[in-house]
Motif scaffolding. Structure first.
Motif, mmCIF file in Angstrom:
data_model
loop_
_atom_site.group_PDB
_atom_site.id
_atom_site.type_symbol
_atom_site.label_atom_id
_atom_site.label_comp_id
_atom_site.label_asym_id
_atom_site.label_seq_id
_atom_site.Cartn_x
_atom_site.Cartn_y
_atom_site.Cartn_z
ATOM 1 N N LEU A 18 22.319 13.728 13.101
ATOM 2 C CA LEU A 18 22.355 13.712 14.556
ATOM 3 C C LEU A 18 22.142 12.310 15.200
ATOM 4 C CD1 LEU A 18 21.224 17.179 15.802
ATOM 5 C CD2 LEU A 18 23.563 16.130 16.014
ATOM 6 N N VAL A 19 21.012 11.764 14.363
ATOM 7 C CA VAL A 19 20.635 10.217 14.976
ATOM 8 C C VAL A 19 21.801 9.462 14.810
ATOM 9 C CG1 VAL A 19 19.267 8.452 14.123
ATOM 10 C CG2 VAL A 19 18.122 10.675 14.496
ATOM 11 N N PHE A 20 22.297 9.512 13.517
ATOM 12 C CA PHE A 20 23.620 8.358 13.592
ATOM 13 C C PHE A 20 24.740 8.714 14.443
ATOM 14 C CE2 PHE A 20 21.651 7.812 9.300
ATOM 15 C CZ PHE A 20 21.755 6.191 9.328
ATOM 16 N N ILE A 21 24.997 10.053 15.015
ATOM 17 C CA ILE A 21 26.149 10.597 15.742
ATOM 18 C C ILE A 21 25.604 10.080 17.139
ATOM 19 C CG2 ILE A 21 27.032 12.425 16.796
ATOM 20 C CD1 ILE A 21 26.858 13.866 14.329
ATOM 21 N N ASP A 22 24.294 10.193 17.420
ATOM 22 C CA ASP A 22 23.675 9.895 18.840
ATOM 23 C C ASP A 22 23.834 8.119 18.819
ATOM 24 O OD1 ASP A 22 22.738 10.263 21.137
ATOM 25 O OD2 ASP A 22 20.689 9.573 20.452
ATOM 26 N N ALA A 23 23.673 7.550 17.868
ATOM 27 C CA ALA A 23 23.929 6.156 17.702
ATOM 28 C C ALA A 23 25.396 5.574 18.000
ATOM 29 C CB ALA A 23 23.296 5.544 16.374
ATOM 30 N N GLY A 24 26.239 6.428 17.933
ATOM 31 C CA GLY A 24 27.500 5.952 17.975
ATOM 32 C C GLY A 24 28.338 5.796 16.898
ATOM 33 N N PHE A 28 31.611 11.746 18.576
ATOM 34 C CA PHE A 28 31.203 13.241 18.773
ATOM 35 C C PHE A 28 29.977 13.453 19.739
ATOM 36 C CE2 PHE A 28 29.477 17.140 17.359
ATOM 37 C CZ PHE A 28 30.586 17.844 17.155
ATOM 38 N N ILE A 29 30.152 14.207 20.645
ATOM 39 C CA ILE A 29 29.032 14.423 21.725
ATOM 40 C C ILE A 29 28.218 15.839 21.294
ATOM 41 C CG2 ILE A 29 28.799 15.004 24.004
ATOM 42 C CD1 ILE A 29 31.217 13.417 24.877
ATOM 43 N N VAL A 30 26.909 15.440 21.129
ATOM 44 C CA VAL A 30 26.182 16.553 20.926
ATOM 45 C C VAL A 30 25.304 16.923 22.169
ATOM 46 C CG1 VAL A 30 24.160 17.356 19.450
ATOM 47 C CG2 VAL A 30 25.862 16.051 18.582
ATOM 48 N N GLU A 31 25.462 17.884 22.545
ATOM 49 C CA GLU A 31 24.624 18.714 23.875
ATOM 50 C C GLU A 31 23.431 18.532 23.578
ATOM 51 O OE1 GLU A 31 26.011 22.247 25.630
ATOM 52 O OE2 GLU A 31 27.897 21.945 24.878
ATOM 53 N N TRP A 34 21.234 21.353 22.059
ATOM 54 C CA TRP A 34 21.066 21.607 20.515
ATOM 55 C C TRP A 34 20.387 20.489 19.936
ATOM 56 C CZ3 TRP A 34 22.651 25.821 19.554
ATOM 57 C CH2 TRP A 34 23.767 26.462 20.106
ATOM 58 N N VAL A 35 20.189 19.272 20.532
ATOM 59 C CA VAL A 35 19.121 18.380 20.014
ATOM 60 C C VAL A 35 17.729 18.819 20.342
ATOM 61 C CG1 VAL A 35 18.214 16.009 20.486
ATOM 62 C CG2 VAL A 35 20.767 16.335 20.375
ATOM 63 N N ASP A 36 17.471 19.312 21.443
ATOM 64 C CA ASP A 36 16.264 19.987 21.854
ATOM 65 C C ASP A 36 15.865 21.130 20.684
ATOM 66 O OD1 ASP A 36 15.985 18.202 23.948
ATOM 67 O OD2 ASP A 36 16.701 19.419 25.415
ATOM 68 N N LEU A 37 16.913 22.075 20.578
ATOM 69 C CA LEU A 37 16.487 23.114 19.770
ATOM 70 C C LEU A 37 16.316 22.833 18.308
ATOM 71 C CD1 LEU A 37 16.623 26.278 19.100
ATOM 72 C CD2 LEU A 37 18.852 25.971 18.493
ATOM 73 N N LEU A 38 16.987 21.747 17.827
ATOM 74 C CA LEU A 38 16.679 21.106 16.246
ATOM 75 C C LEU A 38 15.494 20.389 16.478
ATOM 76 C CD1 LEU A 38 17.872 20.496 13.574
ATOM 77 C CD2 LEU A 38 18.895 18.549 14.387
ATOM 78 N N GLN A 39 15.056 19.677 17.467
ATOM 79 C CA GLN A 39 13.893 19.218 17.449
ATOM 80 C C GLN A 39 12.618 19.928 17.414
ATOM 81 O OE1 GLN A 39 12.875 16.852 21.060
ATOM 82 N NE2 GLN A 39 11.195 16.081 20.266
ATOM 83 N N LEU A 40 12.634 21.254 18.065
ATOM 84 C CA LEU A 40 11.666 22.173 18.005
ATOM 85 C C LEU A 40 11.571 22.946 16.718
ATOM 86 C CD1 LEU A 40 9.541 23.771 19.829
ATOM 87 C CD2 LEU A 40 11.502 25.300 20.316
ATOM 88 N N VAL A 41 12.760 23.188 16.165
ATOM 89 C CA VAL A 41 12.594 23.816 14.693
ATOM 90 C C VAL A 41 12.033 22.912 13.908
ATOM 91 C CG1 VAL A 41 14.277 24.964 13.073
ATOM 92 C CG2 VAL A 41 14.416 25.437 15.480
#
Length: 67
Positions: A18-24, A28-31, A34-41
């Motif tokens: 997800l970090v690589f996806i977010d870096a462009g 791909f767009i990640v809502e 989902w990022v918040d959920l993954l971070q919490l888990v």
């Protein structure tokens, strides 16, 4: 025995992806939800994994001292 390490590995790898996806790197767009959920888990699992391992080691050491 292998469940905790495998879950930890999966979550760390997912976070890195997800970090690589977010870096462009990948278009791909990640809502954010989902990022918040993954971070919490991820925080929960890492805390429970290392906290649980530490508690097991302390328990084993205290049991050996009693014997």
């Amino acid at each position: 025995k292998n469940v905790r390490p495998m879950v930890l590995i999966f979550l760390v790898v997912s976070t890195v992806i997800l970090v690589f996806i977010d870096a462009g790197v990948i278009e791909f767009i990640v809502e954010d939800k989902w990022v918040d959920l993954l971070q919490l888990v991820l925080i929960t699992v890492i805390g429970a994994y290392f906290g649980g391992r530490s508690m097991e080691k302390v328990k084993n050491i205290s049991n050996k001292k009693k014997d």
